[in-house]
Design a protein around this motif. Structure first.
Motif, mmCIF file in Angstrom:
data_model
loop_
_atom_site.group_PDB
_atom_site.id
_atom_site.type_symbol
_atom_site.label_atom_id
_atom_site.label_comp_id
_atom_site.label_asym_id
_atom_site.label_seq_id
_atom_site.Cartn_x
_atom_site.Cartn_y
_atom_site.Cartn_z
ATOM 1 N N THR A 1 0.833 -1.200 0.000
ATOM 2 C CA THR A 1 0.000 0.000 0.000
ATOM 3 C C THR A 1 0.870 1.254 0.000
ATOM 4 O O THR A 1 0.473 2.308 0.499
ATOM 5 C CB THR A 1 -0.933 0.007 1.223
ATOM 6 N N GLN B 1 -6.323 -4.903 -0.632
ATOM 7 C CA GLN B 1 -5.421 -4.003 0.070
ATOM 8 C C GLN B 1 -5.824 -3.845 1.534
ATOM 9 O O GLN B 1 -4.976 -3.825 2.440
ATOM 10 C CB GLN B 1 -5.418 -2.628 -0.600
ATOM 11 N N LEU C 1 -3.576 -4.889 4.927
ATOM 12 C CA LEU C 1 -3.243 -4.019 6.049
ATOM 13 C C LEU C 1 -3.634 -4.661 7.376
ATOM 14 O O LEU C 1 -2.877 -4.599 8.355
ATOM 15 C CB LEU C 1 -3.939 -2.663 5.888
ATOM 16 N N ILE D 1 -6.048 3.803 1.634
ATOM 17 C CA ILE D 1 -5.625 2.862 0.592
ATOM 18 C C ILE D 1 -5.412 3.582 -0.741
ATOM 19 O O ILE D 1 -6.303 4.288 -1.218
ATOM 20 C CB ILE D 1 -6.675 1.747 0.430
ATOM 21 N N HIS E 1 -5.953 3.154 -3.982
ATOM 22 C CA HIS E 1 -6.706 2.118 -4.686
ATOM 23 C C HIS E 1 -6.446 2.077 -6.187
ATOM 24 O O HIS E 1 -6.807 1.098 -6.833
ATOM 25 C CB HIS E 1 -8.206 2.300 -4.440
ATOM 26 N N TRP F 1 1.950 -8.656 -6.001
ATOM 27 C CA TRP F 1 1.016 -7.576 -6.305
ATOM 28 C C TRP F 1 0.772 -7.468 -7.804
ATOM 29 O O TRP F 1 1.615 -7.838 -8.614
ATOM 30 C CB TRP F 1 1.551 -6.254 -5.740
#
Length: 405
Positions: A28, A253, A257, A285, A287, A388
């Protein structure tokens, strides 16, 4: 529009044009280029990887709210020209809410608005919970470890959006494949858009006499009544259909976290204190990669000593606005008790996300169900080994391998 003809109305030189390559980022992490642009001033100028020329970028919360709700800035003009942009493909469709300005935007939004109201989402909630429970039943039966992206975070939002839209079960896998490709920046989006457009067109025609409350039935009826055209119905439905992809990766995401920050997980386990935490995570976030659709200045606009000239393209960054220190003290810190929290995670103005209530519903159900039914939920690999997504407009983990007790 050229760099030479652009000046501030105070007579000073305009800010330099900064190249923004929009890199692939893990976790993130906030985009370092965007952070630098925020430090340079409230209005900067950027050149993105695709398209032509440069554009203004607004990063302050106040300015983002102004520009996104000011009729002096419109999106329709972007459809007739090339502007600098994040994605390689660019084919705006007639009828798409993303490129419509009021009052046309209001006419187009009206046929589908009823499918996304708070009341409609309350009716949807029990069905959504049953779909989610069925997915988690399979995860529990198979036991750990499990990739929660593959097993839950992808299929659940896709199933919910398909239910709201009215996609038959037999077609959902193909529709999902198209939407996933459309949101990729790795190529092939044009073919996926043609495939999805053709499917939507056939579905809307087939439901012209329908009386259902799903989106495709509502669009079919609106076309039959002459309220919107068939191509407008296709342009309306396409972006709505991709909404499940956004929820998948935003929730990916969010869960990452929770799984890597014990103090956040402890807070999330307390159902009574969870909602403010989720709201703060939505603010925090990052995004998306880069920025969303541009706007065009419809007349000269003076802002912060800068004259945005008629015809100039303008971008806003909701991610930057959500880190504005004048609105969110210590903005890089996750503060579950932040109050007030006027974040712009779902946009602002006429283009506020149509599916915002649906996205919140799914997010709350996902977190509640996974934490309740998978006690002791934790990553099955070190945090640095989580993979990711690459070359995509929406950031998120490619996989979340997890274990539980």
């Amino acid at each position: 529009m050229t760099e030479e003809t652009t000046t501030t109305f105070t007579g000073q030189a305009p800010p330099p044009v900064r190249d923004w390559p929009v890199p692939d980022l893990d976790g993130t992490v906030f985009d370092p280029v965007l952070a630098e642009l925020m430090r340079e001033g409230p209005l900067t100028r950027i050149r993105l990887p695709y398209g032509e020329g440069w554009a203004w970028l607004a990063t302050r919360h106040e300015d983002v709210r102004l520009i996104t709700n000011d009729p002096r800035f419109g999106r329709a003009g972007v459809t007739t020209r090339q502007v600098t942009r994040t994605a390689p493909h660019f084919e705006p469709r007639r009828g798409s809410l993303a490129w419509a300005d009021p009052p046309d935007h209001d006419r187009l939004r009206k046929p589908v608005a009823g499918a996304f109201t708070v009341a409609a989402m309350k009716r949807m909630r029990p069905r959504a919970r049953r779909m989610l429970d069925a997915l988690v039943d399979g995860v529990v039966a198979d036991g750990p470890p499990a990739d929660l992206v593959e097993r839950v975070l992808e299929p659940f939002p896709v199933a919910v959006v398909s239910e709201v839209m009215g996609v038959p079960a037999a077609d959902r896998e193909q529709v999902h494949a198209w939407t996933r490709q459309i949101l990729s920046t790795s190529g092939g989006a044009e073919a996926a858009e043609r495939g999805l457009d053709g499917w939507i067109r056939d579905t809307v025609r087939a439901r012209a006499a329908g009386t259902g409350d799903d989106v495709y039935s509502l669009l079919g009826a609106a076309v039959a009544r002459g309220e919107i055209g068939e191509e407008e119905a296709v342009g309306l439905a396409g972006p709505l259909q991709t909404g499940g992809e956004a929820v998948t990766h935003i929730c990916g995401q969010l869960l990452y976290l929770l799984l890597t920050r014990p103090e956040l997980m402890e807070r999330a386990l307390d159902a009574e204190r969870r909602v403010p935490l989720l709201d703060e995570l939505l603010r925090h976030i990052p995004h998306r990669s880069g920025v969303g659709p541009a706007r065009i200045a419809l007349e000269d606009v003076d802002l912060h000593g800068v004259r945005i000239a008629e015809g100039d393209p303008v971008y806003v960054s909701y991610l930057a606005a959500n880190r504005d220190p004048d609105v969110f003290p210590d903005p890089d810190r996750i503060d579950p008790d932040r109050e007030p929290n006027p974040h712009l995670a779902f946009g602002n103005g006429p283009h506020f996300c149509t599916g915002a209530v649906l996205a919140r519903l799914q997010t709350e159900l996902l977190v509640d169900t996974l934490l309740r039914r998978l006690p002791g939920l934790r990553l099955a690999v070190p945090a640095e080994e989580v993979r990711w997504r690459r070359r995509t407009m929406i950031r998120g983990p490619q996989a979340l391998p997890c274990r539980w007790d």
